[in-house]
Enzyme design. Structure first.
Site, PDB file in Angstrom:
ATOM      1  N   PHE A  51       0.825  -1.207   0.000  1.00  0.00           N
ATOM      2  CA  PHE A  51       0.000   0.000   0.000  1.00  0.00           C
ATOM      3  C   PHE A  51       0.857   1.254   0.000  1.00  0.00           C
ATOM      4  O   PHE A  51       1.934   1.255   0.589  1.00  0.00           O
ATOM      5  CB  PHE A  51      -0.930  -0.026   1.226  1.00  0.00           C
ATOM      6  CG  PHE A  51      -1.885  -1.185   1.169  1.00  0.00           C
ATOM      7  CD1 PHE A  51      -3.119  -1.052   0.563  1.00  0.00           C
ATOM      8  CD2 PHE A  51      -1.521  -2.430   1.676  1.00  0.00           C
ATOM      9  CE1 PHE A  51      -3.985  -2.134   0.478  1.00  0.00           C
ATOM     10  CE2 PHE A  51      -2.385  -3.513   1.587  1.00  0.00           C
ATOM     11  CZ  PHE A  51      -3.622  -3.366   0.989  1.00  0.00           C
ATOM     12  N   GLU A  52       0.351   2.296  -0.633  1.00  0.00           N
ATOM     13  CA  GLU A  52       1.121   3.545  -0.734  1.00  0.00           C
ATOM     14  C   GLU A  52       1.441   4.153   0.629  1.00  0.00           C
ATOM     15  O   GLU A  52       2.335   4.972   0.762  1.00  0.00           O
ATOM     16  CB  GLU A  52       0.367   4.578  -1.568  1.00  0.00           C
ATOM     17  CG  GLU A  52      -0.953   5.004  -0.953  1.00  0.00           C
ATOM     18  CD  GLU A  52      -1.662   6.070  -1.786  1.00  0.00           C
ATOM     19  OE1 GLU A  52      -1.115   7.160  -1.916  1.00  0.00           O
ATOM     20  OE2 GLU A  52      -2.762   5.786  -2.294  1.00  0.00           O
ATOM     21  N   THR A  53       0.671   3.748   1.640  1.00  0.00           N
ATOM     22  CA  THR A  53       0.892   4.255   2.981  1.00  0.00           C
ATOM     23  C   THR A  53       2.143   3.648   3.617  1.00  0.00           C
ATOM     24  O   THR A  53       2.616   4.150   4.627  1.00  0.00           O
ATOM     25  CB  THR A  53      -0.314   3.900   3.856  1.00  0.00           C
ATOM     26  OG1 THR A  53      -0.670   2.532   3.573  1.00  0.00           O
ATOM     27  CG2 THR A  53      -1.494   4.789   3.534  1.00  0.00           C
ATOM     28  N   GLY A  54       2.636   2.537   3.051  1.00  0.00           N
ATOM     29  CA  GLY A  54       3.867   1.962   3.567  1.00  0.00           C
ATOM     30  C   GLY A  54       3.752   0.543   4.105  1.00  0.00           C
ATOM     31  O   GLY A  54       4.749  -0.039   4.509  1.00  0.00           O
TER      32      GLY A  54
ATOM     33  N   ASN B 110       0.469  12.555  -3.603  1.00  0.00           N
ATOM     34  CA  ASN B 110       0.999  12.096  -2.311  1.00  0.00           C
ATOM     35  C   ASN B 110       2.525  12.105  -2.265  1.00  0.00           C
ATOM     36  O   ASN B 110       3.127  12.526  -1.279  1.00  0.00           O
ATOM     37  CB  ASN B 110       0.543  10.655  -2.031  1.00  0.00           C
ATOM     38  CG  ASN B 110      -0.782  10.619  -1.308  1.00  0.00           C
ATOM     39  OD1 ASN B 110      -1.270  11.648  -0.844  1.00  0.00           O
ATOM     40  ND2 ASN B 110      -1.368   9.452  -1.228  1.00  0.00           N
TER      41      ASN B 110
END
Lengths: 255, 325
Positions: A51-54, B110
């Site tokens: 996920f792009e959040t990490g 982002n």
């Protein structure tokens, strides 16, 4: 006699079938989360969902409802942050497939997730790029989920948030985006792919019960249907895994 | 017992922290991401203190951003994404404010926003990327020429530059660094020495904190120095980056906090309903923000039953089996 299934289930399975072992899969929210989880459970156990959040390779015992969901941080090999995640999306050694969604798409697979109408005073404002522009720039391939409607498949986007094949031909490469591009578009009616040379969208598969005519009517630009075949419906096994293991609460499957 | 004196000058109440560091017109970076670790208790306190004209900078943000916009605290916004997962795919008050022309806004992605915070943290004026080439992010400027002259606003949204190391065409996008006045973060732990530990994903919180002039950290627990230093590999920020520390259990509610509590589906669904209607939104603010003096009072309204339902399994990290419809 096969089981009845929802649009979201058919879409998740159609997209999941693209994923191969070894792929690094970038998942977004909604159907894309379903597809990424299904791909790993059914077709490509050695694919890695991240996920792009990490969050990297979570166990996904429960389906996340957002890319920042606690469930993308649980059972992972590593929890990091945004900069680390984007270093994976574009990494030269990795084959990364990104799942995205959009409000509008054009025939070159460029996406709008920003707004409809005047940018400064829009008729409808959406969430914005998030990581979509970034993964569209860097991933090895993008699979986009869309509701198949004329107002969404448009000749010209109101705002180009994320680059697909840009203006077709070699134009993406010429921008300086050296890899990637739109791989497929998965809708509630069928699966679209892109011509190798022109980079224009064509109909690759229509779902059982959907006519080619219906897809043409719901597409706001001329679409080549000469290569279209009927899609293989989800098997009982695929549906059972999706319903019992991937999304037992039926949070996304249902629609 | 260890000595709490080390951070005595930094420990304060929500009221004191907001009064001391946040002013009308401040540029504020919000930590967290969509429905996770939003600095909610701080956002509510900012609203109660009637702070205006904030310039918010963030990547993907959700609940805290939406409440601040809805309460009329925000004048200007630089953002990549406004959404709260499945509960509000586009943040509702954010959407209305842009559609009604009520706030000045500038879109980035982002990665671009994260890089801008990183540049600020590294004290370099700009940072290159390939992200955005061909996108309308580089064709439209949200801010007017007048806004571009104002404090903390970059004179240009971006610049495109040829790679100076090679002859062939190879363009990059240069993004201006960000140095917010204040970064707001909600963390799980702060040590009695001031060390911050964020569990789960850190998003861009660390870059946002290092880029800022001041950092306010709210936390679930303050833990002994000996505990936080037993496993320093797990820590996120050293003490000297932190200016104010406020202990606020459930300080991110209704967003989640890894290993402590899940997001609150009931509250987020209720919020969507209230945010969709201007009058009902006023009722929401009255009930949940203006009508409570402290975060404890707020939690009383949430109720024990829900707080138990969203309590995370500390080993797994989330509330297993929580009804999230």
């Amino acid at each position: 006699m096969s089981l009845a299934y929802s649009d979201n289930e058919m879409m998740a399975i159609s997209a999941g079938r693209f994923i191969k072992n070894g792929d690094i899969v970038f998942a977004g929210t909604g159907v894309s989360m379903l597809a990424a989880t299904a791909a790993k459970r059914i077709y490509a156990p050695k694919a890695v969902v991240f996920f792009e959040t990490g969050g990297i390779d979570p166990s996904l015992d429960e389906i996340p409802m957002a890319v920042s969901d606690l469930r993308v941080m649980s059972g992972t090999c590593l929890n990091s942050g945004l900069i680390e995640a984007f270093s994976i999306v574009g990494h030269r050694k990795l084959h990364t497939i990104a799942f995205l969604g959009a409000a509008q798409i054009d025939k070159y697979g460029n996406l709008n997730t920003t707004s409809i109408g005047d940018y400064h005073r829009p008729k409808t404002r959406f969430s914005g790029s998030g990581g979509a522009c970034d993964v569209a720039s860097f991933a090895s391939g993008v699979i986009t989920f869309m509701q198949h409607e004329k107002r969404r498949f448009v000749e010209k986007l109101d705002y180009l948030t994320s680059v697909g094949w840009y203006k077709g031909g070699n134009s993406r490469q010429e921008l300086g985006l050296t890899r990637g591009g739109a791989l497929a578009v998965v809708t509630n009616l069928g699966v679209m792919r892109f011509d190798e040379k022109t980079k224009e969208m064509y109909l690759a598969e229509y779902y059982p019960g959907v006519t080619v005519e219906k897809i043409k009517e719901n597409t706001g630009f001329e679409i080549d249907v000469s290569r279209a075949k009927e899609a293989i419906p989800p098997t009982e096994e695929e549906l059972m895994i999706l319903r019992n293991e991937v999304d037992p609460q039926r949070l996304i499957c249902k629609a | 017992m260890t000595n709490k004196m080390e951070i005595a000058d930094k420990l304060m109440s929500l009221e004191e922290a907001v009064k001391k560091f946040i002013k009308n017109g401040s540029q504020i970076a919000l930590g967290g991401f969509t429905v996770m670790r939003n600095p909610m208790a701080l956002a509510y306190e900012i609203i109660r203190q009637g702070i205006k004209d904030l310039h918010i900078v963030c990547h993907s943000h959700g609940q805290a951003l939406d409440v601040l916009i809805g309460a009329g605290c925000v004048k200007r916004l630089e953002i990549a994404y406004g959404g709260a997962g499945r509960y509000a795919p586009t943040c509702i008050r954010f959407k209305k404010a842009i559609q009604n022309g009520e706030i000045e806004f500038e879109d980035y992605s982002n990665y671009q926003m994260s890089l801008r915070f990183l540049a600020g943290a590294l004290n370099i004026p700009f940072i290159p990327t390939k992200s955005g080439l061909g996108s309308d992010l580089l064709n439209y400027e949200g801010f007017s020429k007048e806004v571009r002259k104002e404090r903390k606003v970059a004179p240009k949204k971006f610049e495109i530059m040829q790679n100076p190391f090679i002859e062939e065409k190879d363009e990059v996008v240069l993004l201006p660094a960000l140095n917010p006045d204040v970064t707001l973060i909600h963390a799980q732990y702060v040590g009695e020495d001031g060390t911050v530990r964020i569990k789960g994903l850190t998003f861009a919180d660390i870059e946002q904190a290092k880029a800022a002039d001041y950092v306010i950290v709210t936390c679930e627990e303050i833990v002994p120095r000996s505990y936080i230093r037993l496993d320093p590999d797990q820590n996120s920020l050293p003490p000297f980056f932190v200016d104010a520390i406020v202990k606020v259990p459930y300080g991110a509610h209704p967003t989640g906090c890894f290993a402590f509590y899940d997001y609150d589906p009931k509250h987020l669904n209720m919020y969507r309903e209230y945010a969709n209607d201007d009058n009902k939104f006023k009722e929401y603010l009255e009930r949940w923000v203006y009508g409570v003096k402290t975060h404890e009072e707020y939690l009383n309204k949430v109720g024990t039953e829900m707080l138990i339902k969203i309590k995370a399994n500390p080993i797994i990290g989330y509330a297993v089996g929580l009804d999230r419809r």
